[in-house]
Motif scaffolding. Structure first.
Motif, PDB file in Angstrom:
ATOM      1  N   GLU A 165       0.827  -1.215   0.000  1.00 38.00           N
ATOM      2  CA  GLU A 165       0.000   0.000   0.000  1.00 38.00           C
ATOM      3  C   GLU A 165       0.858   1.261   0.000  1.00 38.00           C
TER       4      GLU A 165
ATOM      5  N   PHE B 244       2.070   1.894  -3.444  1.00 39.10           N
ATOM      6  CA  PHE B 244       0.937   2.366  -4.241  1.00 39.10           C
ATOM      7  C   PHE B 244       0.488   3.778  -3.830  1.00 39.10           C
TER       8      PHE B 244
ATOM      9  N   ALA C 257      -1.110   4.590  -1.060  1.00 36.68           N
ATOM     10  CA  ALA C 257      -2.259   4.629  -0.166  1.00 36.68           C
ATOM     11  C   ALA C 257      -1.822   4.869   1.274  1.00 36.68           C
TER      12      ALA C 257
ATOM     13  N   PRO D 285      -2.636   7.335  -4.486  1.00 32.61           N
ATOM     14  CA  PRO D 285      -2.859   6.342  -5.540  1.00 32.61           C
ATOM     15  C   PRO D 285      -2.877   6.938  -6.947  1.00 32.61           C
ATOM     16  N   GLU D 286      -3.377   8.181  -7.078  1.00 31.25           N
ATOM     17  CA  GLU D 286      -3.396   8.775  -8.414  1.00 31.25           C
ATOM     18  C   GLU D 286      -1.985   8.886  -8.983  1.00 31.25           C
TER      19      GLU D 286
ATOM     20  N   ILE E 164      -0.889   5.432 -10.137  1.00 34.14           N
ATOM     21  CA  ILE E 164      -1.537   5.005 -11.371  1.00 34.14           C
ATOM     22  C   ILE E 164      -0.933   5.750 -12.556  1.00 34.14           C
TER      23      ILE E 164
ATOM     24  N   LEU F 251      -2.777  -1.689  -7.888  1.00 36.52           N
ATOM     25  CA  LEU F 251      -2.807  -2.519  -6.674  1.00 36.52           C
ATOM     26  C   LEU F 251      -4.105  -3.316  -6.618  1.00 36.52           C
TER      27      LEU F 251
ATOM     28  N   ALA G 143     -14.091  -5.075   0.586  1.00 32.30           N
ATOM     29  CA  ALA G 143     -14.037  -3.774   1.253  1.00 32.30           C
ATOM     30  C   ALA G 143     -13.254  -2.749   0.440  1.00 32.30           C
ATOM     31  N   SER G 144     -12.257  -3.203  -0.325  1.00 34.62           N
ATOM     32  CA  SER G 144     -11.355  -2.236  -0.952  1.00 34.62           C
ATOM     33  C   SER G 144     -11.164  -2.434  -2.442  1.00 34.62           C
ATOM     34  N   GLY G 145     -11.582  -3.579  -2.977  1.00 35.83           N
ATOM     35  CA  GLY G 145     -11.237  -3.864  -4.360  1.00 35.83           C
ATOM     36  C   GLY G 145     -12.365  -3.614  -5.328  1.00 35.83           C
ATOM     37  N   VAL G 146     -13.528  -4.157  -5.016  1.00 32.87           N
ATOM     38  CA  VAL G 146     -14.592  -4.165  -6.006  1.00 32.87           C
ATOM     39  C   VAL G 146     -15.751  -3.305  -5.492  1.00 32.87           C
TER      40      VAL G 146
ATOM     41  N   LEU H  74     -13.132   1.795 -14.053  1.00 29.84           N
ATOM     42  CA  LEU H  74     -12.947   2.749 -12.958  1.00 29.84           C
ATOM     43  C   LEU H  74     -11.603   3.471 -12.999  1.00 29.84           C
ATOM     44  N   ALA H  75     -10.527   2.728 -13.284  1.00 28.21           N
ATOM     45  CA  ALA H  75      -9.197   3.331 -13.181  1.00 28.21           C
ATOM     46  C   ALA H  75      -8.816   4.119 -14.427  1.00 28.21           C
TER      47      ALA H  75
ATOM     48  N   TRP I 268      -6.949  -3.138 -13.841  1.00 28.11           N
ATOM     49  CA  TRP I 268      -5.561  -2.688 -14.033  1.00 28.11           C
ATOM     50  C   TRP I 268      -5.023  -3.078 -15.398  1.00 28.11           C
TER      51      TRP I 268
ATOM     52  N   ASN J 242     -18.367   2.689  -2.593  1.00 25.31           N
ATOM     53  CA  ASN J 242     -17.252   2.149  -1.814  1.00 25.31           C
ATOM     54  C   ASN J 242     -16.110   3.157  -1.859  1.00 25.31           C
TER      55      ASN J 242
ATOM     56  N   ARG K 184     -13.345   3.518  -0.095  1.00 28.31           N
ATOM     57  CA  ARG K 184     -11.962   3.045  -0.043  1.00 28.31           C
ATOM     58  C   ARG K 184     -11.530   2.462  -1.394  1.00 28.31           C
ATOM     59  N   ALA K 185     -12.429   1.657  -1.979  1.00 25.16           N
ATOM     60  CA  ALA K 185     -12.099   1.088  -3.282  1.00 25.16           C
ATOM     61  C   ALA K 185     -11.941   2.194  -4.320  1.00 25.16           C
ATOM     62  N   SER K 186     -12.754   3.231  -4.215  1.00 20.88           N
ATOM     63  CA  SER K 186     -12.646   4.338  -5.156  1.00 20.88           C
ATOM     64  C   SER K 186     -11.300   5.027  -5.018  1.00 20.88           C
ATOM     65  N   ARG K 187     -10.894   5.247  -3.772  1.00 20.38           N
ATOM     66  CA  ARG K 187      -9.599   5.865  -3.522  1.00 20.38           C
ATOM     67  C   ARG K 187      -8.478   5.006  -4.118  1.00 20.38           C
ATOM     68  N   LEU K 188      -8.596   3.689  -3.918  1.00 22.08           N
ATOM     69  CA  LEU K 188      -7.558   2.786  -4.402  1.00 22.08           C
ATOM     70  C   LEU K 188      -7.615   2.600  -5.918  1.00 22.08           C
ATOM     71  N   ALA K 189      -8.674   3.144  -6.550  1.00 22.50           N
ATOM     72  CA  ALA K 189      -8.714   3.103  -8.013  1.00 22.50           C
ATOM     73  C   ALA K 189      -8.270   4.440  -8.583  1.00 22.50           C
ATOM     74  N   GLY K 190      -7.731   5.304  -7.719  1.00 20.05           N
ATOM     75  CA  GLY K 190      -7.177   6.555  -8.213  1.00 20.05           C
ATOM     76  C   GLY K 190      -8.164   7.693  -8.341  1.00 20.05           C
ATOM     77  N   ILE K 191      -9.355   7.522  -7.788  1.00 21.90           N
ATOM     78  CA  ILE K 191     -10.330   8.613  -7.837  1.00 21.90           C
ATOM     79  C   ILE K 191      -9.965   9.645  -6.770  1.00 21.90           C
TER      80      ILE K 191
END
Lengths: 310, 333
Positions: A106, A109, A111, A131-132, A135, A141, A148-151, A163-164, A218, B210, B212-219
């Motif tokens: 993290e 990345f 975070a 994270p921006e 990327i 990542l 909780a954090s991925g999807v 999304l990315a 990704w 979500n 946290r997921a949004s943050r981790l996707a670079g938003i």
């Protein structure tokens, strides 16, 4: 009074315990008097799961370093981590759950904020503060906690996959929906995600498919470096081997990959080298073809001195 | 391995068809539900009161709904990203007195701009407090509501009348649509398009779904949340400008309870109370339904105190039902 003492610090266990019991995957392995037992005996009892056929075969890649990390430190989490991952290489991140693997990924990345250290991507010194930034530098990542954090469970497969990269899908004021649909269709085909429709909610798909969507996000962003944190946790056997396949393919296409995993057989099957962390310190970088479970575990339990709290 | 693979995917394939159907119909079904409630209320209204189904009453109903509707647009955006805005009514009041106090001196346009600017700034304060400052949105926006309401009373302790000569040219009626109704509907369309067809719109849904997921996707989550609160403040202030156009007055104490009513309205319209789900057009239909209930109670001359009780009960009931539904969903998925 009887006392049961549970610890992952092996020397503690041996010093304190009159008798020592080892459990593995919820099953009893052995109970013996602590006296006369060595750390090595304990480790041998702890490993010994069935090994998998290697997915990553052939000599380790010899191309240029894509990701280089030097002296990376986050106080009370990990300290002075230094490694490099070449083009097409898969680096494993081993160690106990508390070793600081997720924290390390993290931090690379963006975070989490690093306290010290430098990160190079393709030879360029990059500053990753969020994270921006990561990327933009070509790093993705796949986080540990998928749900909780991925999807995004209540968004569609298409929304998740785009999304990315969505900020590159604009056309003037609006979204270029045609390009977005094409990109999504391509990823669904590439990853063979069996979804009834790109508009199905991600939350209605199985864990394995959700994980493929997170990885696909990704791939769509064409990352040069992919960090995966426990990528096969909570997915079924078939999805697991598909994810291994994806990782190997991505490496073959020239990406640098770092996989953190608690499953040693998995690390031994899919990586070229394994970096072992013990309580936030880097204790070894092993060539996968020349190592085994016992050696990795020995390094995972090494470096007993804990990091000073911040 | 391939044999295993096809076996394992059987259950998913089996449910695949109904799943696709579900997805396709999901939008239509939720729209139909609200449509049915709307039509039922129309029929009930026509049955209960002969005055209900008249052009005059519809104009009145839409006109009454419009300003709450603009506040509900602000509320919708904030709820969508997983927050609440309890400052919408106070910002409206502040805006109305700024416009009323300044329009005679600097002209209506400039006064309106100043009021909207004030709303944008107050909204940004809520946004910064609830993101960078980690103050829960309820508390942050309640604090900003106190500031806005206080400022409104600093401007004037009593209602300020605006010369009719200033507001009259702005009071246009086309059929059943008044100026405020048209402004509300136009804003709804703009926001609906923004949410569906822009990068920012998709990102707002993602953040609410979500964070946290949004943050981790670079938003850029923090930036977008602050911007959303700010826009909500600007919309609330625009509600104040419309209020002055409609009533030719600025009223420092106006809007008691409108923040809750705006939440109730969008929740009736199917908006998820905890963010990430909702359709702005359905949300506005919900606000209209909420307003129709009170309009009907007026027409059949129910004692205003009982009206308050009914409306409060409706608010608690719909919000409770929404929270329950979210809970069930949480357990199911």
């Amino acid at each position: 009074m009887g006392l049961i003492y549970i610890s992952h610090r092996l020397e503690e266990v041996l010093r304190i315990g009159d008798r020592v019991t080892v459990l593995r995957d919820g099953a009893h392995v052995v109970t013996r008097p602590g006296a006369g037992m060595t750390q090595h005996d304990l480790i041998e009892a702890m490993v010994g799961r069935k090994l998998m056929a290697p997915v990553k075969t052939g000599a380790p890649p010899t191309g240029d370093d894509v990701l280089r990390v030097s002296g990376l430190t986050r106080r009370s989490e990990f300290e002075d981590v230094t490694f490099a991952v070449r083009e097409g290489e898969v680096l494993g991140l081993g160690g106990l759950v508390v070793a600081g693997r997720s924290e390390l990924l993290e931090t690379i990345f963006g975070a989490r904020k690093a306290d010290a250290g430098t990160i190079w991507i393709s030879g360029r010194d990059v500053r990753i503060a969020c994270p921006e930034d990561a990327i933009r530098a070509g790093v993705g990542l796949v986080p540990e906690e998928r749900r909780a954090s991925g999807v995004l469970l209540n968004r569609s497969v298409a929304d998740n996959l785009s999304l990315a990269v969505i900020d590159h899908l604009g056309s003037g004021f609006g979204l270029d929906l045609k390009r977005m649909r094409a990109l999504v269709a391509k990823q669904i085909a590439n990853l063979s995600i069996k979804t009834p429709s790109p508009e199905a909610l991600a939350g209605q798909l199985s864990g394995g498919k959700q994980q493929k969507i997170v990885i696909g996000k990704w791939l769509a962003a064409k990352v040069k470096v992919l960090l995966l944190d426990e990528p096969t946790r909570g997915v079924d056997v078939n999805a697991k081997s598909e994810i291994y396949r994806l990782v190997a393919d991505l490496a073959k296409s020239g990406a640098a990959i770092v996989v953190a995993s608690s499953e040693l057989p998995e690390l031994l099957a899919i990586t070229d080298r394994i970096l072992v962390l013990a309580q936030g310190r880097q204790t070894a970088v092993l060539e996968t073809a020349k190592t085994n479970e016992v050696e990795v575990m020995r390094y995972a339990f090494a470096g007993a001195k804990p990091l000073a709290a911040a | 391995m391939s044999g295993q693979s096809s076996l394992a995917s059987v259950p998913d394939h089996a449910s695949g068809k109904s799943l696709a159907g579900q997805t396709r119909w999901r939008g239509l079904v939720s729209f139909a539900q609200i449509g049915v409630a709307f039509v039922a209320l129309l029929l009930l209204g026509s049955y209960l009161s002969p005055d209900f189904a008249s052009a005059g009453n519809f104009r009145n109903l839409l006109n009454q709904t419009s300003i709450l509707g603009v506040l509900a647009l602000a509320q919708f955006l904030v709820v969508l990203i997983g927050g609440f805005d309890l400052s919408v009514a106070a910002v409206l009041a502040l805006s109305s007195v700024i416009v009323a106090a300044e329009a005679p001196h600097v002209g209506f346009g400039l006064a309106g701009l100043a009021a909207i600017l004030a709303g944008l700034v107050l909204g940004a304060v809520s946004g910064v407090a609830s993101t960078v400052g980690r103050v829960p949105p309820m508390i942050a926006t309640l604090g900003v509501a106190g500031i806005a309401r206080g400022l409104a009373f600093v401007v004037t302790l009593k209602s300020l009348l605006v010369p009719i000569a200033i507001t009259n040219p702005l009071q246009v009626t086309l059929g059943v649509f008044t100026t405020t109704t048209m402004a509300w509907l136009a804003l709804t369309v703009v926001i609906a398009l923004m949410l569906e067809f822009t990068v920012t719109g998709r990102r707002l849904y993602a953040i609410g779904g979500n964070e946290r997921a949004s943050r981790l996707a670079g938003i850029p989550v923090t930036r977008l949340k602050i911007a959303t609160y700010s826009v909500a403040g600007g919309l609330s202030a625009l509600g104040g400008v419309l209020f002055v156009i409609r009533s030719s007055s600025g009223v420092p104490h106006v809007g008691a309870g409108w923040e809750l009513e705006s939440i109730a309205g969008i929740v009736i319209g199917g908006t998820q109370l905890f963010g990430g789900e909702g359709n702005v057009i359905e949300a506005m239909l919900g606000v209209l339904i909420y307003q129709m209930i009170s309009n009907l109670m007026n027409l059949v001359a129910i004692n205003p105190y009982y009206q308050d009780i009914v409306q409060a009960a409706v608010i608690v009931a719909v919000v409770g039902a929404s929270a329950l539904r979210a809970g069930w969903k949480g357990k199911r998925t």
